[in-house]
Design a protein around this motif. Structure first.
Motif, PDB file in Angstrom:
ATOM      1  N   ASP A 514      -6.459   3.320  -5.003  1.00 28.87           N
ATOM      2  CA  ASP A 514      -7.562   2.792  -4.214  1.00 28.87           C
ATOM      3  C   ASP A 514      -7.439   1.282  -4.026  1.00 28.87           C
ATOM      4  O   ASP A 514      -8.426   0.606  -3.806  1.00 28.87           O
ATOM      5  CB  ASP A 514      -8.895   3.148  -4.900  1.00 28.87           C
ATOM      6  N   THR A 515      -6.220   0.765  -4.124  1.00 29.01           N
ATOM      7  CA  THR A 515      -6.062  -0.687  -4.020  1.00 29.01           C
ATOM      8  C   THR A 515      -5.845  -1.085  -2.569  1.00 29.01           C
ATOM      9  O   THR A 515      -5.356  -0.290  -1.756  1.00 29.01           O
ATOM     10  CB  THR A 515      -4.860  -1.169  -4.861  1.00 29.01           C
ATOM     11  N   ASN A 516      -6.187  -2.316  -2.267  1.00 29.73           N
ATOM     12  CA  ASN A 516      -6.105  -2.782  -0.887  1.00 29.73           C
ATOM     13  C   ASN A 516      -4.652  -2.768  -0.393  1.00 29.73           C
ATOM     14  O   ASN A 516      -3.736  -3.227  -1.078  1.00 29.73           O
ATOM     15  CB  ASN A 516      -6.694  -4.190  -0.767  1.00 29.73           C
ATOM     16  N   LEU A 517      -4.464  -2.227   0.818  1.00 31.72           N
ATOM     17  CA  LEU A 517      -3.115  -2.037   1.341  1.00 31.72           C
ATOM     18  C   LEU A 517      -2.518  -3.276   1.997  1.00 31.72           C
ATOM     19  O   LEU A 517      -1.323  -3.284   2.301  1.00 31.72           O
ATOM     20  CB  LEU A 517      -3.131  -0.884   2.345  1.00 31.72           C
ATOM     21  N   MET A 518      -3.311  -4.294   2.228  1.00 39.03           N
ATOM     22  CA  MET A 518      -2.757  -5.460   2.937  1.00 39.03           C
ATOM     23  C   MET A 518      -1.648  -6.164   2.161  1.00 39.03           C
ATOM     24  O   MET A 518      -0.601  -6.463   2.747  1.00 39.03           O
ATOM     25  CB  MET A 518      -3.863  -6.451   3.338  1.00 39.03           C
ATOM     26  N   PRO A 519      -1.804  -6.442   0.843  1.00 40.86           N
ATOM     27  CA  PRO A 519      -0.684  -7.113   0.154  1.00 40.86           C
ATOM     28  C   PRO A 519       0.642  -6.326   0.219  1.00 40.86           C
ATOM     29  O   PRO A 519       1.660  -6.919   0.598  1.00 40.86           O
ATOM     30  CB  PRO A 519      -1.216  -7.298  -1.269  1.00 40.86           C
ATOM     31  N   PRO A 520       0.673  -5.016  -0.070  1.00 43.79           N
ATOM     32  CA  PRO A 520       1.952  -4.308   0.091  1.00 43.79           C
ATOM     33  C   PRO A 520       2.440  -4.246   1.537  1.00 43.79           C
ATOM     34  O   PRO A 520       3.660  -4.214   1.784  1.00 43.79           O
ATOM     35  CB  PRO A 520       1.686  -2.907  -0.480  1.00 43.79           C
ATOM     36  N   LEU A 521       1.526  -4.250   2.505  1.00 40.98           N
ATOM     37  CA  LEU A 521       1.954  -4.268   3.910  1.00 40.98           C
ATOM     38  C   LEU A 521       2.640  -5.585   4.248  1.00 40.98           C
ATOM     39  O   LEU A 521       3.646  -5.608   4.966  1.00 40.98           O
ATOM     40  CB  LEU A 521       0.751  -4.105   4.848  1.00 40.98           C
TER      41      LEU A 521
END
Lengths: 551, 136
Positions: A514-521
């Motif tokens: 459920d972690t925010n996907l922006m950093p891995p993107l």
């Protein structure tokens, strides 16, 4: 008869009754006295039809405009949407537009980019660079804005289901040019609900798609203070055949759903709502459109203040972009479309729009030529500088007809809100195909009126002689598709595949958690992972979407 | 292809090849054909030519209407027609509707498309054409 008796008799019968009697004695034309949306219109509106004072511009509920000065202070932004071929062609067009005084850019992506397919996917065959620019990797995004100071220009990107990926590409392209995210200004459309309702460019089932966009909105709210992370769009709902009231109701309800989602994520409403903006259609039924924009401002202000408790007055403002109606353009006698577009644009202006795109007369036939685009822009300039309509604020305010239509539009929107709430909210209503069915019914009814000749479309079902068949059309060079395929394949060949695997694995892990996907993107963008590769990785976790069509 | 079972009703596949989401016209046509008493199979959006041809064969359709507003008709229509030929399907009426420039129509017809309906065509004209042109 003595004078006093005469006075008595006229007082017994009101002037309106007298008029009604006289009106009834005259035959009416044999035609539909209804709006384009099928709403019956009375022969006359008077003070009896108006329930409230419209108030003042810049004051709650903002019926007369969101700013106290409106076009006396600053004209609307003339923002024409552009994009075709590869990033190089569109970059040239962007630089040309900036050299000619345009201050904002508006990016149209091609269909494969909108659907999350790379240019070399078999699904993209024949569609690369055709309806917009092809962007496969961060390198294309960098080329798209080469030589343009991203800290200085405002950029709008019309993309939805894969919006967080394009956002990541944009942030990384800016990072390479030395511009940090907090300096980036612009808008990304990222309105996913209307995709399932009308525009139909999707990548995932509705729930993970909402979460994906929610992650981006949350990240932008924290990292990009000058960015508008969602533009809530009725344009496509109307193009799909909705009525004006459906466009109004479904769009605002989509917007309120995003507000609720942000609040659920713990973002305070006033940290988020001032950055929302809207995008509406301008159809050909002049007064109905104007009433729609006025009602939208009033409803949004009331809902944000009273239902969602927003305290910052900026949270109450329904600011919007307008585009004239593509569906109103006819392939027959295409020059007539210049007139249609002018009238629609005028409705947007009299409705208080903040920015405007005018369609080109040849768009029922193909993408517009440069000459056609220039006439479309000139149309806005004529309205702004020659007609005098920008000399005063809300010139139609207080018109019995316009105020009455505004009230009616508001009532219809609330009736739809209640219906949608009964269904369990907008996400559930969309899953149940409710708005989709309402739109399909409305478009079928309108087509019936046109086919039967009850509703006249000039050049199509009446006055059909004299079609000018020799309209010059824009042709997209098929070689551009090959060029873009070569570009993406060259990037794949040159990058480090271990980086690609590592970042895609991290992305899948974040998607499953459920972690925010922006950093891995952002990490994936930096190592040249393509849009299609990211979409496939996320589809492995979330699945894809197939519509059950209703008609 | 096996001999078609003769049915009273005309069976039409309404198909949306390509990636664009402009389904307003396709849905109106699907409904009008259905209201005219035909059996309509609407494929839904984003179909590949392979998927469309498979549907045409599985549904034993008399006609297929391809709705395209993306500008990709000169890529997608020839592909559908070629796949039908490869599958030895020769008696299915192929029509195209959408934003098709007039210059492209002769080439589409030369490929074997029997009619092209451009913006402004009435639903009744399309119904009448299909009723008159299908091989039953």
């Amino acid at each position: 008869m003595r004078p006093s008796d005469y006075l008595m008799s006229t007082q017994l019968q009101s002037p309106l009754d007298g008029w009604a009697e006289a009106y009834g004695a005259t035959p009416e034309r044999d035609t539909l006295f209804t709006t384009l949306s099928g709403e019956p219109i009375a022969p006359l509106y008077t003070e009896r039809d108006v329930s409230s004072e419209p108030g003042l511009p810049g004051e709650f509920p903002f019926t007369r405009g969101v700013y106290p000065s409106m076009y006396r202070g600053r004209l609307w932004t003339m923002r024409q949407f552009a994009g075709f071929g590869t990033a190089e062609e569109t970059n040239e067009r962007f630089r040309y537009l900036l050299d000619h005084g345009q201050t904002g850019l508006s990016t149209a992506f091609d269909m494969p980019s909108l659907m999350g397919h790379d240019s070399d996917s078999p699904r993209s065959l024949g569609e690369v660079g055709r309806e917009g620019v092809a962007v496969d990797t961060v390198d294309d995004m960098q080329t798209l804005f080469q030589g343009i100071d991203l800290g200085d220009v405002s950029v709008s990107m019309t993309i939805n289901a894969p919006a967080p990926i394009m956002m990541a590409y944009y942030v990384v392209a800016a990072e390479r040019a030395g511009v940090p995210p907090e300096r980036l200004a612009g808008t990304i459309q990222a309105d996913i609900l209307k995709e399932y309702i009308a525009q139909k460019e999707w990548c995932f089932p509705i729930d993970p798609a909402m979460r994906f966009l929610g992650d981006m909105i949350e990240w932008c709210s924290q990292e990009m203070p000058r960015w508008h992370p969602v533009s809530i769009s009725g344009y496509h709902i109307r193009e799909a055949g909705s009525t004006a009231a459906q466009e109004l109701a479904f769009t605002l309800k989509d917007g309120l759903t995003y507000v609720e989602q942000a609040i659920d994520r713990g973002i305070p409403v006033d940290a988020f709502a001032p950055r929302l903006s809207f995008f509406f259609n301008a159809q050909i039924d002049f007064f109905e459109e104007i009433a729609k924009y006025r009602a939208a401002r009033r409803i949004w202000a009331r809902e944000l203040r009273d239902t969602y408790g927003a305290k910052n007055p900026k949270s109450w403002l329904m600011r919007f972009h307008t585009q004239t109606a593509g569906v109103s353009l006819t392939a027959q006698q295409p020059l007539n479309n210049i007139v249609r577009t002018a009238i629609e644009a005028l409705a947007g202006v009299l409705g208080g729009t903040q920015s405007l795109h005018t369609n080109s007369y040849d768009e029922a036939l193909a993408l517009p030529t440069e000459d056609a685009v220039r006439i479309a822009l000139r149309t806005q300039q004529i309205i702004a500088h020659e007609t005098g309509v920008a000399n005063t604020i809300d010139p139609l305010g207080g018109s019995y007809f316009v105020e009455s239509l505004t009230d009616k539009m508001e009532e219809q929107a609330y009736a739809y809100f209640r219906k949608i709430d009964e269904l369990g909210g907008m996400v559930q209503a969309v899953k149940d195909n409710y708005p989709q069915r309402e739109i399909a019914d409305a478009s079928f009814m309108l087509q019936g009126e046109i086919d039967s000749g009850q509703r006249v479309v000039v050049g199509v079902n009446k006055y059909t002689e004299g079609d000018n068949a020799d309209t010059p059309l824009l042709r997209i060079d098929p070689a551009l598709e090959r060029k873009q395929i070569d570009r993406v394949q060259a990037i794949r060949a040159a990058r480090d595949s271990a980086d690609v695997e590592r970042t895609l694995a991290a992305l899948k892990e974040a998607a499953a958690a459920d972690t925010n996907l922006m950093p891995p993107l952002l990490d994936a963008a930096r190592v040249h992972v393509s849009e299609g590769e990211i979409i496939h990785a996320l589809q492995d976790v979330w699945g894809s979407y197939t519509e059950t069509p209703v008609y | 292809m096996a001999t078609r079972t003769r049915t009273a009703k005309i069976r039409v596949v309404v198909a949306k090849p390509g990636l664009d989401g402009h389904d307003r016209g396709a849905k109106i046509i699907a409904r009008a054909l259905r209201d005219a008493g035909m059996e309509v199979i609407y494929t839904g959006l984003h179909q590949t030519p392979e998927q469309i041809v498979e549907t045409v064969i599985q549904e034993d359709a008399h006609a297929v209407g391809l709705s395209i507003l993306s500008g990709a008709h000169m890529t997608l229509v020839p592909r559908v027609v070629a796949l039908l030929r490869e599958q030895d399907v020769h008696d299915v009426l192929v029509t195209v509707g959408g934003t098709i420039p007039a210059d492209d129509i002769p080439e589409l017809k030369a490929l074997g498309v029997s009619e092209v309906f451009t913006p402004g065509a009435t639903t009744q004209a399309i119904v009448d054409y299909i009723e008159g042109a299908v091989t039953r």
